[in-house]
Design an enzyme around this catalytic site. Structure first.
Site, PDB file in Angstrom:
ATOM      1  N   ARG A  11       0.818  -0.917  -0.144  1.00 48.54           N
ATOM      2  CA  ARG A  11       0.039   0.028   0.139  1.00 48.54           C
ATOM      3  C   ARG A  11       0.952   1.282   0.000  1.00 48.54           C
ATOM      4  NH1 ARG A  11      -4.659  -1.660   4.249  1.00 48.54           N
ATOM      5  NH2 ARG A  11      -4.808  -4.043   3.633  1.00 48.54           N
ATOM      6  N   VAL A  12       1.974   1.211   0.120  1.00 49.68           N
ATOM      7  CA  VAL A  12       2.981   2.210   0.201  1.00 49.68           C
ATOM      8  C   VAL A  12       3.383   2.495  -1.249  1.00 49.68           C
ATOM      9  CG1 VAL A  12       5.183   3.157   0.900  1.00 49.68           C
ATOM     10  CG2 VAL A  12       3.914   2.276   2.444  1.00 49.68           C
TER      11      VAL A  12
END
Lengths: 505, 161, 71
Positions: free
Chosen positions: A362-363
């Protein structure tokens, strides 16, 4: 220090005022399975360290009106009913100093590797409140794992939590090991927390780390399968406390919890023995909080707070690929993404057995080097198209030319993502390989020759154009003359090694 | 002497013809030949002179180049010597600094070890003192004193309840 | 019902026991007290009393321990 200073304390005996000692004390009512119930122990705090006769320690967890539930931490054999239990007034903490790097310790901070005791340093609390929102900063630096599939498609940043999830024997610990080995020279300290593992597995792991020279920047916290459940329960928090010691110094730390499934099971065991009510799958009601308070302490701090980071790689073992079970769903919702390993891929030879479709970070590209971002975009597309058409691969003779080309490209791209666990690839090598794959330079090479092609090509690149390799290591964008140099490099290699390129029959 | 005039005129004309013929067929070519040879010789002499000149020029150039090359070589030699000397000094300084740093680290470590050792000794002395006190007390208290102590302690406890 | 444990290094005389019981009874008026007496030699000399969650230790051993922790 002169003698008189040190022993001045001793001489102060004369001035001491001795009177009746009044302490809070309890008596052991029952002792079974590592849990002690004592009658009323006044003023005891939750999570306080209590002692039975000096060298036997326990942790007070259940505070009730008429009794206290205590889990025994060490030296349990000497406890008898009727023994006194004394408060120590201290919350559980571990002694950490700079010498802890390279050591193997147990969750109480004692040395397990047969060497001297850890030098006295700072007392770090095992239970701590995670840094607040204001103290943090967004994740912006990459953590290179050295694995092509991870660094290109599921990039991990410093300060991120990335879950490694899969069935048994799918290579979860291998990914963790590869990440640790790749941190050599990257100025990242590593901590490996082994929860409930076999001592033989751990011994092998530590031996591998030593052989590859990784113990000079790694600490191992071990609570193996024969340790009491209380120590297995505390192990991740001990590891986190050690990590926070270095975080306060502004360093970057990588911590690996192997694995949190056994941790949840140890906690379940303790909770059931403490007679706490059980919930889904017999886990206690606060098993989510158990992991969330642990993983929230992995963070990236802003400059005012030192700029350090803790990257956490928890490992969860699923049963029969069921990611919708209780503990896996809990931890997936806590972490910033997952690397999903599948048994089918592992058995069919794809190692690391990462399912690119279900894995996510998700980064993402915020923590990826520019060069990698450039080449990885097309990589993902090729793989996605290949997956879609994979079912048709059996009919390859009946398909049109475009589909065949996509399939061939996809096969080669999948092939170059395979990597042995003990081969760490630098950013430059990864970019070189992926660039060659996504731009079609591998389409003429046989799939079975690709492993050899990779080795030859990388050594060719390093010897022929080391300047380009140096430039790629910085991770800056590839454009203009650098791209020309890259293309020329591949052409030169093609001419120098014609045996890879099959002749059109 | 009437024939002699005709003969003289004839002889003069004869002589004249022979002279003309000689001049034309022998004198001029021979002169030409001689001139040619002279020219050739002169040209050769000139050419030789030029070659000599060229040789001298080349000699001069050679000497110049040699001189320059020698100078360059000497300059490079000096530079290399200087560089080597400065490198050696740098290495020496570096190793001196390293040695000093290591020394400092050792002294610090020694000081720390000494401190820890003293602390440990202190602990051991404390423990020894306590156990000695225990032994002494255990032995030296006779029954009457014992009773008195207990009475005293009962009062203390009652006070502190 | 409150359990009171009294440990001493030598057996207590009846008068001593009565004295202790009386003062304890005065303190815990509302409750029924049960006394149990034990001999513990490691106290060196003296006695210790535990009631409820509190321990009152007046023995020499506890004083030595206090010393050890204070210096």
């Amino acid at each position: 220090m002169s003698k008189s200073d040190i022993f001045a304390n001793l001489n102060s005996i004369k001035n001491q005022d001795l009177n009746v000692e009044k302490v809070s004390v309890g008596r052991v009512i029952s002792y079974a399975d590592g849990i002690v119930f004592t009658d009323e122990l006044q003023d005891v705090q939750a999570g306080e360290l209590v002692t039975f006769d000096g060298d036997v320690y326990g942790l007070a967890l259940n505070l009730e009106k008429n009794r206290v539930g205590i889990i025994v931490l060490s030296g349990s054999a000497k406890i008898k009913t009727g023994d006194f239990v004394y408060r120590t007034g201290k919350i559980l903490s571990i002694n950490v100093s700079d010498e802890i790097v390279g050591r193997v310790i147990n969750p109480l901070g004692q040395a397990e590797d047969g060497k001297s005791a850890i030098a006295v340093g700072k007392q770090m609390f095992l239970e701590k409140i995670a840094p607040g929102v204001i103290d943090r900063e967004g994740v912006n630096q990459p953590l290179q794992t050295g694995i092509k599939a991870v660094d290109a498609l599921i990039p991990i940043g410093r300060g991120q939590r990335e879950l490694i999830i899969g069935d048994r024997n799918t290579g979860k610990s291998s990914i963790a090991l590869a990440s640790i080995l790749n941190q050599k020279g990257q100025d990242v300290l590593c901590i490996y927390v082994a929860i409930g593992q076999k001592k033989s597995t751990l011994a092998q792991f530590v031996q591998t780390l030593e052989d590859k020279g990784a113990m000079s920047y790694t600490t191992v916290v071990s609570a193996s399968a024969s340790e009491p459940a209380s120590l297995q329960f505390l192990a991740p928090y001990s590891g986190q406390a050690v990590a926070e010691y270095f975080l306060e110094q502004g360093k970057d730390v990588l911590i690996i919890f192997d694995d949190l499934s056994k941790h949840a099971q140890a906690y379940r065991e303790i909770s059931l023995l403490l007679k706490r009510p059980s919930g889904r799958e017999a886990y206690p009601g606060d098993v989510f909080y158990l992991h969330s308070r642990l993983l929230e302490r992995a963070c990236k701090l802003n400059k005012e707070n030192g700029g350090g980071s803790i990257t956490a790689l928890p490992i969860i073992e699923t049963q029969a690929n069921d990611v919708s079970a209780y503990i896996p769903t809990n931890v997936i919702s806590i972490t910033d993404g997952q690397i999903y390993l599948e048994t089918d891929l592992f058995n069919s030879g794809m190692r690391p057995a990462i399912n690119i479709g279900l894995s996510v970070s998700r980064v993402g590209s915020a923590a990826q080097l520019k060069a990698m971002k450039q080449v990885a975009g097309s990589l993902k597309l090729d793989l996605a198209q290949f997956r879609e058409l994979a079912a048709f691969a059996q009919f390859s003779s009946d398909l049109d030319a475009t589909t065949k080309k996509l399939l061939e490209r996809g096969k080669r791209v999948s092939e170059i993502l395979k990597q042995p666990w003990d081969l760490q690839m630098s950013v430059a090598d990864q970019v070189l390989m992926i660039y060659a794959a996504v731009n079609g330079y591998l389409d003429e090479v046989e799939v079975t020759d690709l492993a050899e092609w990779e080795i030859d090509y990388l050594s060719f690149a390093n010897s022929n154009n080391p300047k380009l390799v140096e430039y790629l290591l910085t991770g800056a964008k590839i454009e203009g003359d650098k791209e020309e140099a890259l293309k020329k490099l591949i052409e030169d290699f093609k001419k120098a090694h014609p045996r890879f390129y099959k002749k059109e029959v | 002497m009437d024939i002699q005039l005709a003969q003289i005129i004839f002889q003069i004309i004869n002589f004249g013809v022979v002279l003309a013929a000689l001049t034309h067929f022998i004198y001029k070519p021979v002169l030409k030949l001689l001139n040619d040879r002279r020219e050739k010789v002169t040209a050769a002499a000139e050419a030789a002179g030029e070659v000599m000149q060229e040789k001298e020029d080349l000699e001069r150039v050679r000497e110049n180049t040699l001189l320059k090359a020698n100078q360059k070589a000497k300059k490079m030699e000096d530079e290399i010597k200087k560089e080597a000397r400065s490198q050696a000094k740098l290495l020496l300084d570096q190793s001196k600094a390293e040695l000093a740093a290591r020394e400092a680290k050792f002294t610090a470590e020694l000081a720390k070890m000494k401190k820890e050792e003293l602390k440990r000794m202190e602990k051991e002395i404390k423990a020894a003192a306590i156990s000695m006190a225990e032994k002494v007390l255990g032995e030296s208290i006779d029954a009457k004193k014992h009773q008195k102590l207990i009475d005293q302690q009962i009062n203390e406890i009652i006070e502190s309840l | 019902m409150l359990q009171i444990n009294i440990a001493s290094s030598i057996p207590l005389s009846d008068s001593q026991k009565k004295k202790l019981e009386a003062s304890l009874q005065k303190k815990y008026q509302r409750e029924e007290l049960q006394f149990s007496y034990q001999i513990k030699e490691e106290l060196i000399a003296g006695l210790s009393l535990s009631v409820g969650g509190k321990l009152y230790d007046a023995s020499l051993r506890s004083r030595l321990n206090q010393l050890a922790s204070k210096i």
